[in-house]
Design a protein around this motif. Structure first.
Motif, PDB file in Angstrom:
ATOM      1  N   LEU A 105     -30.278  44.181  -8.773  1.00 52.13           N
ATOM      2  CA  LEU A 105     -30.523  43.399  -9.995  1.00 52.13           C
ATOM      3  C   LEU A 105     -29.741  42.081  -9.982  1.00 52.13           C
ATOM      4  O   LEU A 105     -30.255  41.045 -10.397  1.00 52.13           O
ATOM      5  CB  LEU A 105     -30.173  44.217 -11.243  1.00 52.13           C
ATOM      6  N   HIS A 120     -32.251  39.011  -2.011  1.00 50.80           N
ATOM      7  CA  HIS A 120     -32.948  39.947  -2.902  1.00 50.80           C
ATOM      8  C   HIS A 120     -33.840  40.895  -2.100  1.00 50.80           C
ATOM      9  O   HIS A 120     -33.810  42.110  -2.289  1.00 50.80           O
ATOM     10  CB  HIS A 120     -33.761  39.169  -3.945  1.00 50.80           C
ATOM     11  N   ALA A 179     -31.563  39.874  -7.649  1.00 54.89           N
ATOM     12  CA  ALA A 179     -32.819  39.452  -8.289  1.00 54.89           C
ATOM     13  C   ALA A 179     -32.531  38.340  -9.295  1.00 54.89           C
ATOM     14  O   ALA A 179     -33.215  37.310  -9.309  1.00 54.89           O
ATOM     15  CB  ALA A 179     -33.481  40.643  -8.980  1.00 54.89           C
ATOM     16  N   HIS A 239     -37.520  42.813 -12.278  1.00 54.78           N
ATOM     17  CA  HIS A 239     -36.731  43.587 -11.312  1.00 54.78           C
ATOM     18  C   HIS A 239     -37.363  44.973 -11.106  1.00 54.78           C
ATOM     19  O   HIS A 239     -37.571  45.417  -9.981  1.00 54.78           O
ATOM     20  CB  HIS A 239     -35.306  43.672 -11.869  1.00 54.78           C
TER      21      HIS A 239
END
Ligand SMILES: [Zn+2]
Length: 293
Positions: free
Chosen positions: A67, A107, A70, A211
């Motif tokens: 997260l 990511h 992201a 996400h």
């Protein structure tokens, strides 16, 4: 095993309070009344979960690492996208600038490793979470977005406690999840109508939902049994805030979803003359139709 997200664990625990400062006391009363505690775990299957029998909100550190990455990548990609738009560039490539290329790669690597249940060393040590990044840096903006997104996820779990939800694996569960989403969105966006703070909170909600959607796309998931589909949650949760159809958060949602889909070779046919809301809705319907195909 230690986690790269460790420097932010205290800030994560404080985030549900910080996101809506006017409601701090009320939140403290809810937490005390339901004896809710927060716990971190490092098992790869743990995302964010409320355990009714122990009144514990559990967060997985690998999930939080993804997260954070992201949040970082979403915010720099959207910033570069806006700049490209201003220059009236015909195309936007995530890999065109070093800034977006490394964020995107971070990511993807963490997301794919998490899904494969593999613990990898943090791929880019120069781009990792720190508690106090210099102001006005990408790391600082990423932390702010990350903590807002996390606060929404925690509020979703706290809502299960507030609404006295038990363990369910049925149609009821989907209804409870929608209720928890709605309660979290209302809490996170409460007590402000100012455009700046509201935009930040809306971005956090968009980020949390994008996400989750990234996991589903990466796993080709087209059926949801316990929660509403993630593409639907993204749209419904943003709509709940009550912003106008051309609000920038819808452009953010659309751009990032388009990029997530492009990673899987899925194009979005979108009429760019419509509102940002409609563009995002169309991209969400593209995800829905993957399941029908
Ligand atoms: Zn839930």
């Amino acid at each position: 095993m230690s986690s790269a997200i460790e420097p932010l664990l205290n800030a994560i625990a404080a985030s549900p309070f910080r996101v809506a400062p006017d409601a701090e006391e009320q939140l403290a009363a809810v937490i005390a009344g339901h004896r809710v505690t927060l716990e971190f775990g490092d098992e790869p299957t743990l995302f964010a979960k409320f355990v009714p029998s122990r009144a514990v909100v559990r967060l997985g550190t690998p999930f939080l690492e993804v997260l954070w990455a992201a949040s970082y990548s979403f915010i720099v990609i959207f910033d570069e996208y806006e700049q490209a738009n201003k220059r009236k560039d015909e195309y936007f490539h995530v890999g065109a600038s070093h800034r977006t290329a490394i964020a995107y790669s971070l990511h993807r690597q963490l997301l794919e490793a998490h899904i494969a249940k593999i613990r990898i060393p943090w791929p880019l040590p120069e781009l990792s979470p720190v508690r106090f990044p210099a102001p006005d840096t990408d790391g600082h903006v990423a932390n702010e977005l990350f903590l807002t997104a996390v606060s929404w996820l925690i509020h979703h779990e706290i809502a299960h406690a507030r609404l006295d939800h038990g363990e369910l694996e049925t149609v009821e569960s989907v209804l409870q999840e929608s209720d928890a989403d709605r309660a979290a969105t209302d809490w996170v966006c409460r007590d402000t109508t100012e455009s700046g703070p509201l935009f930040k909170r809306a971005l956090g909600i968009a980020c949390a939902n994008l996400h989750l959607l990234a996991y589903d796309l990466q796993q080709n998931r087209t059926r949801w049994t316990t929660h509403p589909p993630t593409y639907e949650r993204l749209l419904v949760n943003l709509d709940r805030i009550g912003l106008e159809d051309n609000h920038k958060v819808y452009a953010f949602g659309f751009v990032l979803l388009e990029i997530l889909l492009a990673h899987h070779g899925i194009g979005v046919t979108v009429d760019r003359t419509v509102s940002f809301h409609e563009m995002l809705a169309n991209a969400c319907f593209t995800v829905r139709d993957l399941g029908a195909a």
